[in-house]
Design a protein around this motif. Structure first.
Motif, PDB file in Angstrom:
ATOM      1  N   THR A 152       3.020  -5.034   1.673  1.00  0.00           N
ATOM      2  CA  THR A 152       3.003  -6.276   2.446  1.00  0.00           C
ATOM      3  C   THR A 152       1.588  -6.821   2.583  1.00  0.00           C
TER       4      THR A 152
ATOM      5  N   SER B  15       0.469 -10.338   1.054  1.00  0.00           N
ATOM      6  CA  SER B  15      -0.015 -11.331   2.016  1.00  0.00           C
ATOM      7  C   SER B  15      -1.389 -11.866   1.637  1.00  0.00           C
TER       8      SER B  15
ATOM      9  N   ASP C  33       3.893 -10.645   8.003  1.00  0.00           N
ATOM     10  CA  ASP C  33       3.609  -9.637   9.016  1.00  0.00           C
ATOM     11  C   ASP C  33       3.388  -8.310   8.310  1.00  0.00           C
ATOM     12  N   SER C  34       2.130  -7.883   8.210  1.00  0.00           N
ATOM     13  CA  SER C  34       1.792  -6.678   7.450  1.00  0.00           C
ATOM     14  C   SER C  34       2.318  -5.399   8.089  1.00  0.00           C
ATOM     15  N   ARG C  35       2.824  -5.470   9.331  1.00  0.00           N
ATOM     16  CA  ARG C  35       3.353  -4.270   9.988  1.00  0.00           C
ATOM     17  C   ARG C  35       4.776  -3.946   9.540  1.00  0.00           C
ATOM     18  N   LYS C  36       5.425  -4.889   8.846  1.00  0.00           N
ATOM     19  CA  LYS C  36       6.809  -4.706   8.442  1.00  0.00           C
ATOM     20  C   LYS C  36       6.896  -4.443   6.946  1.00  0.00           C
TER      21      LYS C  36
ATOM     22  N   ALA D  10       9.527  -8.620   5.706  1.00  0.00           N
ATOM     23  CA  ALA D  10       8.492  -9.624   5.968  1.00  0.00           C
ATOM     24  C   ALA D  10       8.740 -10.898   5.153  1.00  0.00           C
TER      25      ALA D  10
ATOM     26  N   GLU E 299      11.680 -12.832   6.705  1.00  0.00           N
ATOM     27  CA  GLU E 299      11.253 -13.500   7.933  1.00  0.00           C
ATOM     28  C   GLU E 299      10.394 -14.715   7.626  1.00  0.00           C
TER      29      GLU E 299
END
Length: 227
Positions: A22, A26, A39-42, A47, A50
């Protein structure tokens, strides 16, 4: 009690367990290739889903896609140009013969050559439209001078790259096109002496052909990529 089905791990999940895909994808949003940030946390798939559900921002609509389109055309020119370079020989004795052989004897060589040629024309048209959009949008004003200068320089370098490519087949059309172009550029205050220094003279011989080849496949593309 029913047994829960355990899904087999996919290749993507195996890679994501070791590398943050991700964050890598990104990074493309910095170049405008993605309309929204991820969203790099997902995980990557979540991501992306979303991000695709979000409304398209104004800068990703027409005519703001000209920058993205020019970048895609630049990549396409790089791929087709690399394919042509496998068979091209940048010498005065073999340039015309190799260019003719690419279009006539190599499988799909004529298609790749024409695709490269028309993509270069579209690339210049998109850059012209981009410069005109910046001009009529007033982006040359205070606070955005750098954006305007980079856009103009990109078009100038792309035009020089297109002219250098026209000489590579070493035919009559490319030869006289370059003669007329150099008659114009050599009279300019700064560009004239700079072009003479880069190509090593004012005439057109085998050494200048080789230098134009190096400029066309290495120096000018790297400059365009930086711009």
């Amino acid at each position: 009690m029913e047994e829960q089905k355990v899904s087999k791990p996919s290749v993507l999940s195996w890679i994501e367990a070791r590398v943050s895909l991700t964050e890598i994808v990104s990074f493309l949003s910095l170049f405008g290739l993605l309309p929204t940030e991820l969203d790099s946390r997902k995980p990557l798939r979540e991501a992306l889903r979303e991000a695709l559900r979000q409304p398209l921002p104004s800068y990703a609509r027409w005519p703001h896609v000209l920058g993205i389109l020019s970048f895609i055309l630049f990549l396409f020119l790089g791929v087709t140009g690399t394919m042509l370079a496998f068979y091209y020989q940048p010498t005065a004795t073999e340039a015309y013969r190799s260019a003719t052989s690419i279009a006539r004897d190599v499988t799909l060589g004529g298609l790749v050559h024409q695709a490269h040629r028309w993509a270069s024309i579209l690339f210049l048209l998109v850059l012209v439209m981009r410069v005109l959009r910046f001009f009529f949008g007033g982006l040359y004003g205070k606070g955005r001078e750098l954006v305007w200068m980079v856009a103009v320089l990109t078009f100038v370098v792309a035009t020089i790259s297109d002219l250098s490519g026209r000489l590579l087949p070493w035919d009559a059309r490319g030869y006289w096109t370059m003669i007329r172009a150099r008659e114009v550029t050599d009279g300019l205050p700064v560009i004239g002496p700079l072009s003479t220094f880069l190509v090593g003279g004012t005439g057109l011989d085998s050494l200048i052909l080789t230098r134009f080849y190096v400029l066309h496949i290495l120096v000018l593309p790297v400059t365009l990529l930086g711009l």
